[in-house]
Scaffold this motif. Sequence first.
Motif, PDB file in Angstrom:
ATOM      1  N   HIS A 294       0.968  -1.038   0.057  1.00  0.00           N
ATOM      2  CA  HIS A 294      -0.108   0.096  -0.003  1.00  0.00           C
ATOM      3  C   HIS A 294       0.663   1.278  -0.072  1.00  0.00           C
ATOM      4  O   HIS A 294       2.050   1.377   0.492  1.00  0.00           O
ATOM      5  CB  HIS A 294      -0.907   0.025   1.313  1.00  0.00           C
ATOM      6  N   THR A 295       0.251   2.162  -0.498  1.00  0.00           N
ATOM      7  CA  THR A 295       0.825   3.555  -0.435  1.00  0.00           C
ATOM      8  C   THR A 295       0.174   4.456   0.325  1.00  0.00           C
ATOM      9  O   THR A 295      -1.044   4.131   0.977  1.00  0.00           O
ATOM     10  CB  THR A 295       0.789   4.199  -1.719  1.00  0.00           C
ATOM     11  N   GLY A 296       0.941   5.587   0.779  1.00  0.00           N
ATOM     12  CA  GLY A 296      -0.026   6.498   1.706  1.00  0.00           C
ATOM     13  C   GLY A 296       0.519   7.867   1.623  1.00  0.00           C
ATOM     14  O   GLY A 296       1.647   8.269   1.258  1.00  0.00           O
ATOM     15  N   SER A 297      -0.257   8.789   1.772  1.00  0.00           N
ATOM     16  CA  SER A 297      -0.083  10.268   1.888  1.00  0.00           C
ATOM     17  C   SER A 297      -0.968  11.115   2.606  1.00  0.00           C
ATOM     18  O   SER A 297      -2.102  10.719   2.781  1.00  0.00           O
ATOM     19  CB  SER A 297       0.059  10.882   0.362  1.00  0.00           C
ATOM     20  N   LEU A 298      -0.524  11.947   3.580  1.00  0.00           N
ATOM     21  CA  LEU A 298      -1.159  13.104   4.299  1.00  0.00           C
ATOM     22  C   LEU A 298      -0.337  14.083   4.218  1.00  0.00           C
ATOM     23  O   LEU A 298       1.006  14.020   4.015  1.00  0.00           O
ATOM     24  CB  LEU A 298      -1.288  12.383   5.583  1.00  0.00           C
ATOM     25  N   PRO A 299      -0.857  15.532   4.208  1.00  0.00           N
ATOM     26  CA  PRO A 299      -0.179  16.647   4.074  1.00  0.00           C
ATOM     27  C   PRO A 299       1.127  16.469   5.061  1.00  0.00           C
ATOM     28  O   PRO A 299       0.954  16.374   6.113  1.00  0.00           O
ATOM     29  CB  PRO A 299      -1.266  17.586   4.649  1.00  0.00           C
ATOM     30  N   GLY A 300       2.148  16.716   4.189  1.00  0.00           N
ATOM     31  CA  GLY A 300       3.476  16.360   5.082  1.00  0.00           C
ATOM     32  C   GLY A 300       4.163  15.184   4.901  1.00  0.00           C
ATOM     33  O   GLY A 300       5.303  15.191   5.242  1.00  0.00           O
ATOM     34  N   PHE A 301       3.525  14.457   4.364  1.00  0.00           N
ATOM     35  CA  PHE A 301       4.100  12.804   4.406  1.00  0.00           C
ATOM     36  C   PHE A 301       3.764  12.078   2.893  1.00  0.00           C
ATOM     37  O   PHE A 301       2.609  12.093   2.487  1.00  0.00           O
ATOM     38  CB  PHE A 301       3.794  12.142   5.769  1.00  0.00           C
ATOM     39  N   VAL A 316      10.169  -0.614   2.191  1.00  0.00           N
ATOM     40  CA  VAL A 316       9.507   0.469   2.645  1.00  0.00           C
ATOM     41  C   VAL A 316      10.146   1.682   2.459  1.00  0.00           C
ATOM     42  O   VAL A 316      11.543   1.787   2.718  1.00  0.00           O
ATOM     43  CB  VAL A 316       9.341   0.293   4.017  1.00  0.00           C
ATOM     44  N   VAL A 317       9.318   3.007   2.029  1.00  0.00           N
ATOM     45  CA  VAL A 317      10.036   4.367   1.996  1.00  0.00           C
ATOM     46  C   VAL A 317       9.085   5.236   2.511  1.00  0.00           C
ATOM     47  O   VAL A 317       8.034   5.090   2.471  1.00  0.00           O
ATOM     48  CB  VAL A 317      10.160   4.672   0.260  1.00  0.00           C
ATOM     49  N   LEU A 318       9.778   6.145   3.463  1.00  0.00           N
ATOM     50  CA  LEU A 318       8.995   7.146   4.085  1.00  0.00           C
ATOM     51  C   LEU A 318       9.634   8.423   3.743  1.00  0.00           C
ATOM     52  O   LEU A 318      10.865   8.496   3.874  1.00  0.00           O
ATOM     53  CB  LEU A 318       8.869   6.929   5.711  1.00  0.00           C
ATOM     54  N   ALA A 319       8.863   9.553   3.521  1.00  0.00           N
ATOM     55  CA  ALA A 319       9.330  10.722   3.279  1.00  0.00           C
ATOM     56  C   ALA A 319       8.317  11.790   4.020  1.00  0.00           C
ATOM     57  O   ALA A 319       7.063  11.640   4.235  1.00  0.00           O
ATOM     58  CB  ALA A 319       9.509  11.183   1.796  1.00  0.00           C
ATOM     59  N   ASN A 320       8.988  12.816   4.155  1.00  0.00           N
ATOM     60  CA  ASN A 320       8.237  13.922   5.047  1.00  0.00           C
ATOM     61  C   ASN A 320       8.162  15.360   4.110  1.00  0.00           C
ATOM     62  O   ASN A 320       8.579  16.379   4.519  1.00  0.00           O
ATOM     63  CB  ASN A 320       8.869  14.560   6.315  1.00  0.00           C
ATOM     64  N   CYS A 321       7.439  14.950   3.101  1.00  0.00           N
ATOM     65  CA  CYS A 321       6.986  16.315   2.270  1.00  0.00           C
ATOM     66  C   CYS A 321       5.691  15.611   1.540  1.00  0.00           C
ATOM     67  O   CYS A 321       5.188  14.500   1.479  1.00  0.00           O
ATOM     68  CB  CYS A 321       7.853  16.237   1.152  1.00  0.00           C
ATOM     69  N   THR A 322       4.696  16.760   1.178  1.00  0.00           N
ATOM     70  CA  THR A 322       3.447  16.553   0.848  1.00  0.00           C
ATOM     71  C   THR A 322       3.350  15.862  -0.599  1.00  0.00           C
ATOM     72  O   THR A 322       2.522  15.203  -0.853  1.00  0.00           O
ATOM     73  CB  THR A 322       2.748  17.887   0.769  1.00  0.00           C
ATOM     74  N   SER A 323       4.373  16.293  -1.434  1.00  0.00           N
ATOM     75  CA  SER A 323       4.133  15.782  -2.772  1.00  0.00           C
ATOM     76  C   SER A 323       6.008  15.826  -3.385  1.00  0.00           C
ATOM     77  O   SER A 323       6.956  16.382  -2.650  1.00  0.00           O
ATOM     78  CB  SER A 323       3.413  16.585  -3.793  1.00  0.00           C
ATOM     79  N   GLY A 324       5.913  15.401  -4.662  1.00  0.00           N
ATOM     80  CA  GLY A 324       7.198  15.562  -5.286  1.00  0.00           C
ATOM     81  C   GLY A 324       7.885  14.176  -5.383  1.00  0.00           C
ATOM     82  O   GLY A 324       8.345  13.661  -6.484  1.00  0.00           O
ATOM     83  N   LEU A 325       8.066  13.330  -4.231  1.00  0.00           N
ATOM     84  CA  LEU A 325       8.913  12.237  -4.169  1.00  0.00           C
ATOM     85  C   LEU A 325       7.830  11.131  -4.585  1.00  0.00           C
ATOM     86  O   LEU A 325       6.825  11.006  -4.083  1.00  0.00           O
ATOM     87  CB  LEU A 325       9.737  11.866  -2.988  1.00  0.00           C
ATOM     88  N   PRO A 326       8.211  10.272  -5.835  1.00  0.00           N
ATOM     89  CA  PRO A 326       7.034   8.933  -5.950  1.00  0.00           C
ATOM     90  C   PRO A 326       7.349   7.754  -5.032  1.00  0.00           C
ATOM     91  O   PRO A 326       8.135   7.014  -5.301  1.00  0.00           O
ATOM     92  CB  PRO A 326       7.343   8.938  -7.279  1.00  0.00           C
TER      93      PRO A 326
END
Length: 461
Positions: A294-301, A316-326
């Motif tokens: 599964h993928t996940g996104s919330l504002p900031g993540f 597993v990949v986790l980032a702390n940005c709203t968009s940009g990184l796929p």
Amino acid sequence: MDELSADLDLLPATRRALNHRIAVAQSAGRAPSVVAAVARGGAVVWEGSRTSVAGHGPDGNVQYRIGSISKTFTAVLVMRLRDEGLLDLADPLEKHLPGTGVGEVTIAQLLSHTAGLGAETPGEWWERTPGSRRPELADVLGGEPLRHEPGRRHHYSNPGYTLLGSLVEALRGRPWEESLRVEVLEPLGLDRTSGSPRAPHAGGWAVHPWADVMMPEPLEDLGLMAPAGQLWSTTRDLARFAGFLLRGDQRVLSERTVREMRAPASPPDPAVAGSGYGLGLQLSSDGARRLAGHTGSLPGFLAALWVSEADDVAAVVLANCTSGLPPAAVAADLVAIVADAEPVFPEPWRPFREADPVALELCGPWYWGTSAHVVRLTADGSLELGPVAATGRAARFRAEPDGTWTGLSGYYAGETLRAVRRADGSVGHLDLASFVFTREPYDAQAPVPGGVDPQGWRGIG
């Protein structure tokens, strides 16, 4: 250890390729930070991170918000209820959670996003506003909750998983997050997964699309929408959870049930090549490799978790940005880097210590009409039926206590295979979903549908 057993340690070249991939992802995606992990054989074999802050990189113990990966955790809770006999996936929601206004949709449809519900809640953007603004299910669903006829198409629905979370609460008599902690997180040892952030954790950022500046995103408690996207977790916890999604754990769900979750349960979206959805799990295929997660996104993540059953690799990949990184593409690349550079060694072939004599009797060639097939007995005690030619219907079968076999894959999934015996006790033919398989093409001694010409086989003349 067998001399051909693969060590869990990765080769230096593989580690460099993994580090390079997340370095490119963080730079090109303009992410304040990215942290990733790869697991193989159920153990973490690589961790890496990249950050915009010199000398400070997150590790596998730092929490990030994981957004819709929370849906997979909610699905696990629902499947536990099914396995305990407290519900059936075909049950209408109304049977267990009355008064929603969409009680005709089934639990399976909610799990697979085929219930026809809207993608989002009415009103303001729910991910960026407090859950207190949606105190009741009616506030989550709105006056016209259905966008499509239930069961006809895949339409991703966040409110659908709010309903599933409320279903769990109704049947367990306790909050969704408490059930998650007691039934899943504690048994699996996921002590860094929680509904609220616990230090150390990353802050969520919005990066300006046209300038290298950023601002913090608000952190909201999602209230009723929590089962759709509330959770925080770490790469180490999610890597452990990924192993569970491949192998199951009898304290939570059996391997058979997690395999069921990974099976396609909704029509693929023709607009998204290689996509699919199981029961709480996204599915992806590029033709060479099948992934579930599964993928996940919330504002900031942003977040992604993929497992490849064939390669026994998870990323597993986790980032702390709203968009940009796929994140989905990066996680898929991490799986591919390890799986392609260091493929798993097959288990050594070993003969049976004690083969089932009944199953062994069925091995060998069989004919459906004039089409040649062969039955094989595998090391796990199942039967494989497949065509001798390059194309045709193949399936694997599980032995049942009554002496029959149940199809597990392909055209014959769910169908029953029976060995029909003659008066002398020998196997005369196989019956499979009304098809008769015989030891000779159109065996006149078997009940071939339509009968067999009494003159038998002959040439032209």
